[in-house]
Structure formats: structure tokens, C-alpha cells
Design an enzyme around this catalytic site. Structure first.
Site: not given
Ligand code: IPM
Ligand code: MG
Length: 356
Positions: A142, A191, A223, A247, A251
Site C-alpha cells: 500500500y 507467504k 493461501d 485487507d 473481508d
Molecule cells: C479497508 C478498505 C481500504 C483498504 C480501501 C478503501 C483503501 O478496503 O479498509 O479494508 O484497502 O485498506
Molecule cells: Mg478492505
């Protein structure tokens, strides 16, 4: 107590979910005799429209001087054509970095009332889901150099991933400290069979682990981790991982608990000032329709009370009010199941406020 909170409403559903969270915070202030002052800090696509940049200096200043920061969500298709250095997300990344927020904490806990919304097989869900993803937030891909160049008639893009030992060490300490207060197991995800940054990650985490002999340390390739999270999430207590892996896995971790709309997050650095946000995005498809689930943001508000303001009872009151509203059957669209009472963002906020 008097606290100043910088408020970033953001884009899409951001203003709706933040609005409900402020109502909940107001209810807390009234009940417990606190005074919360909200200072607006525009950021994201709306800030690009109004100021030409995703994070105006004045907003950054507001966030750096407030006691804490509450954020909805930023971004949307309207700003997809922005040059990469001026995208709404860049505002968020700049803010995280300027505030020095190297630790992002994302709990994945299944609410018992929502087991019907869990996409995993019942026998897997029955073993319980209660772990925390500790994500490194201001390093790695990032924040490496991003370049797109042209050579031999085609474009070439490069994103640099780098980690220094101190960047790994400080977040590892947070993970081990947290595990100590939980089930005493850290799973470090990397990884290291391919990446140098991951090999350094693993070595550094192992060194930090020596200071926490009472905490078990396991390593897992990313993975495999993505697979284990859906195969048997009960094996995880605290996960610690680098920025991009965190990240992606957070999710995945959130969705198996029922809905990404339920999960809050906190981002912290050295002091008590943090950035609190839901982990979902701005959901432009349902923006402005009173359909968004505000619970992720409301629970982020509870995390703010607990971690930035040391208000454990107040945070507990918010979490209990959320539980009670769910027990009473109220559901937004993302967590609705047969027999539940379908409510909008506004109504869910009101049902939670009433129970503070
Ligand atoms: C999160 C989001 C952000 C990230 C984006 C919006 C830049 O996906 O907070 O997880 O990738 O960190
Ligand atoms: Mg995210």
C-alpha cells in the site's frame, strides 16, 4: 468527560451510517453525563468534488487535533476515473499514515442471533467464530512506490512491497498482548515460501514471541489461511498479518460471521487517538435509500469509547443495546431472515438508541 470527535461522513452510505452512530453517541453522552463535540472533516469523493483533493489539509488538521476520529466509508464509481494519486481511497491511506495508525483491529465474532445468516455449514458454525484480525496498516504494498511506465509499445506497472523490522515488531507486540487477554494463540500469516518481506515477517514475529512464552505462535501461508478460515474458523484466536493480506482476509473473516455490515474496526498508533470505521465500503448501489446496516459503524463507535476514551461501561452499553435490538428481531436487509422485522438504517439506529 468532554471529548472532541472528528467526523468523516464520507461517500455513499457513509453519511447515513455515521448519522445513526452520532445519535447513539448522543444517547451515551446523555445517559453517562459526557459531552461529545463533533467536528466535520470532509474526506473522500465528496472532498474531491468540493476541494479538488480527497483529504484537504484542514480535515487532516481536524483529525490530528481531535480526541478521536469516526469514519463512515469513502469512494464510489463517480471517482473511478480520478488519477490514482487523487482517488478517494488515497485520502484514507494518507490519513492512516499521517496519524501513525499502524495497527488495524478487526474482530470476527458471530452474533448468536445471526447464525442463520452465516454462510458456513451448520456443523462448522456451531464450533463458534470468535477471532480478531490484527492487520499492519501503514506499510507493505500500500505504501511502496507505485509507478506506471511505457516501454516497447506497452505499459508496465510496478508496486513496491517493503517492510522494516520495526514495522513488523510493533504490530506483533499488539497481537501478542491481545492474545494474552484472550485464548493465548497467535497465528501469523505470510507467504514466506515466496516473498522476502514474508521471510522477514516470520523471523521478526518469532523474535517478538520469545517475550510472550505463555502465548502459542503458529505460522500459516496466506493461501492456506484463506482456506482454513472457511474450513474451521474455530482454530483462530488472534491473526496477525501484513497490510494487503489483512485487507483480503478481514473481508473473508467478516462475511462468515453473517454480514460484513456488522463488523467494526479500530486503527491505532502509539497514543489513544484512533480512527474508527466499519470494515465495509461505501455501497453506492444502496446509498441514500435508508437500506444500509449502521451496526458496523455503531460498534466502531463502541470501540472508540473503550479504546480511545477508556469508557468501558459506555462501550458495553452500546454493545448490549445492539444485542438487544437483534434479540428483539430487528434486521436490516443484509442480515434479514424469515421471521425478522425488516428495518432501514434510520429505524435500526432508533431501536439501538432506545436500548442505551
Ligand atoms: C479497508 C478498505 C481500504 C483498504 C480501501 C478503501 C483503501 O478496503 O479498509 O479494508 O484497502 O485498506
Ligand atoms: Mg478492505
Amino acid at each position: 468527560m468532554k471529548k472532541t470527535i472528528a467526523v468523516i461522513r464520507g461517500d455513499g452510505i457513509g453519511p447515513e451510517i455515521v448519522g445513526e452512530t452520532l445519535r447513539v453517541l448522543d444517547a451515551v453522552a446523555e445517559k453517562f453525563g459526557h459531552q461529545f463535540t463533533y467536528v466535520e472533516a470532509p474526506m473522500g469523493g465528496n472532498a474531491i468534488d468540493a476541494f479538488g483533493v480527497p483529504l484537504p489539509d484542514s480535515s487532516l488538521e481536524t483529525c490530528l487535533t481531535a480526541d478521536s476520529v469516526l469514519l463512515g466509508a469513502v469512494g464510489g464509481p463517480k471517482w473511478d476515473a480520478q488519477p490514482s494519486a487523487n482517488r478517494p481511497e488515497r485520502g484514507l491511506l494518507k490519513l492512516r499514515s499521517a496519524m501513525g495508525l499502524y495497527t488495524n483491529i478487526r474482530p470476527a465474532r458471530m452474533f448468536s442471533e445471526l447464525s442463520a445468516a452465516c454462510p458456513l455449514r451448520a456443523d462448522i458454525a456451531a464450533k463458534g467464530i470468535d477471532f480478531v484480525v490484527v492487520r499492519e496498516l501503514i506499510g507493505g504494498l500500500y505504501f511502496g512506490e507505485h509507478t506506471t511506465s511505457e516501454a516497447d509499445g506497452e505499459q508496465k506497472a510496478v508496486d513496491v512491497c517493503s517492510y522494516a523490522e520495526h514495522e513488523i515488531r510493533r504490530v506483533a507486540h499488539v497481537a501478542f498482548g491481545m492474545a494474552r487477554k484472550r485464548r493465548k494463540r497467535v497465528t501469523s500469516i505470510d507467504k514466506s515460501n515466496v516473498l522476502d518481506t514474508s521471510r522477514l515477517w516470520r523471523k521478526t514475529v518469532e523474535e517478538v514471541a520469545k517475550e510472550y512464552p505463555d502465548v502459542e505462535l503458529l505460522h500459516m501461508y496466506v493461501d492456506n489461511a484463506a482456506m482454513q478460515i472457511v474450513r474451521d474458523p474455530s482454530q483462530f484466536d488472534v491473526i496477525v498479518t501484513e497490510n494487503l493480506f489483512g485487507d483480503i482476509l478481514s473481508d473473508e473473516a467478516s462475511q462468515i460471521t453473517g454480514s460484513i455490515g456488522m463488523i467494526p474496526s479500530s486503527s491505532m498508533g502509539e497514543g489513544t487517538r484512533g480512527l474508527y470505521e466499519p470494515i465495509h465500503g461505501s455501497a453506492p448501489d444502496i446509498a441514500g435509500q435508508n437500506k444500509a446496516n449502521p451496526i458496523g459503524t455503531i460498534l466502531a463507535g463502541a470501540m472508540m469509547l473503550r479504546y480511545s476514551f477508556d469508557m468501558a461501561a459506555e462501550a458495553g452499553a452500546v454493545e448490549a443495546a445492539v444485542d438487544a435490538a437483534l434479540k428483539a428481531g430487528f434486521r436490516c436487509g443484509d442480515i434479514w431472515n424469515q421471521g425478522g422485522t425488516l428495518v432501514g438504517c434510520r429505524e435500526m439506529g432508533a431501536e439501538i438508541c432506545r436500548r442505551i
